[in-house]
Design a protein around this motif. Structure first.
Motif, mmCIF file in Angstrom:
data_model
loop_
_atom_site.group_PDB
_atom_site.id
_atom_site.type_symbol
_atom_site.label_atom_id
_atom_site.label_comp_id
_atom_site.label_asym_id
_atom_site.label_seq_id
_atom_site.Cartn_x
_atom_site.Cartn_y
_atom_site.Cartn_z
ATOM 1 N N SER A 1 0.839 -1.191 0.000
ATOM 2 C CA SER A 1 0.000 0.000 0.000
ATOM 3 C C SER A 1 0.877 1.245 0.000
ATOM 4 N N ARG B 1 5.140 -5.173 7.219
ATOM 5 C CA ARG B 1 6.047 -4.304 6.491
ATOM 6 C C ARG B 1 7.399 -4.975 6.379
ATOM 7 N N GLY C 1 -0.624 -2.891 4.166
ATOM 8 C CA GLY C 1 -1.697 -2.683 5.133
ATOM 9 C C GLY C 1 -1.151 -2.352 6.513
ATOM 10 N N GLU C 2 -1.908 -2.711 7.538
ATOM 11 C CA GLU C 2 -1.523 -2.376 8.912
ATOM 12 C C GLU C 2 -0.447 -3.303 9.444
ATOM 13 N N ALA C 3 -0.563 -4.563 9.060
ATOM 14 C CA ALA C 3 0.131 -5.590 9.830
ATOM 15 C C ALA C 3 1.537 -5.916 9.353
#
Length: 139
Positions: free
Chosen positions: A12, A32, A28-30
């Motif tokens: 993203s 990287r 996303g959030e979770a």
């Protein structure tokens, strides 16, 4: 389209950290992944480095201080990384980038092992065109 399937995660956000020499991929959030330039350069998917089949790869050496000068999107499925050593023919598809992130540790260990086994160096580039009479200090 080559190099991508429906399940391939697409980052993203992509951040280029020039000071720390890292490419950060954010899923996303979770999730990287932070991949350093040397790792990306060593695992370039370009044909010249990969050869034409397993076992024909040219082990990339002397890339410890390589920089990424620019990133160019290629269609919707890949990134082209422009490296400071002039290398720009590697197209990093989303699935490749994801796999490099996911398997970073074992890939990196594998690379270090190969370097050691072959008596090569992360500081001396033997994989690019040799410069005549150079002692490895080309800045």
């Amino acid at each position: 389209m080559a190099g991508i399937d429906r399940d391939t995660p697409i980052p993203s956000e992509i951040k280029l950290h020039k000071k720390s020499r890292r490419l950060e991929l954010i899923y996303g959030e979770a999730q990287r992944y932070s991949l350093d330039f040397e790792f990306l350069r060593v695992y370039t998917p370009s044909a010249e480095a990969r050869g034409h089949g397993a076992g024909q790869e040219t082990l990339q050496t002397g890339k410890r201080n390589v920089d990424v000068d620019a990133i160019e999107p290629v269609g919707t499925y890949a990134l082209r990384l422009i490296f400071s050593d002039g290398h720009d023919s590697g197209l990093y598809s989303w699935d490749l980038l994801y796999n490099l992130g996911k398997h970073h540790d074992e890939l990196w260990q594998e690379y270090l092992k190969q370097i050691e086994t072959q008596g090569l160096s992360r500081d001396i580039d033997t994989s690019s065109r040799p410069a005549a009479g150079s002692c490895g200090h080309h800045h």
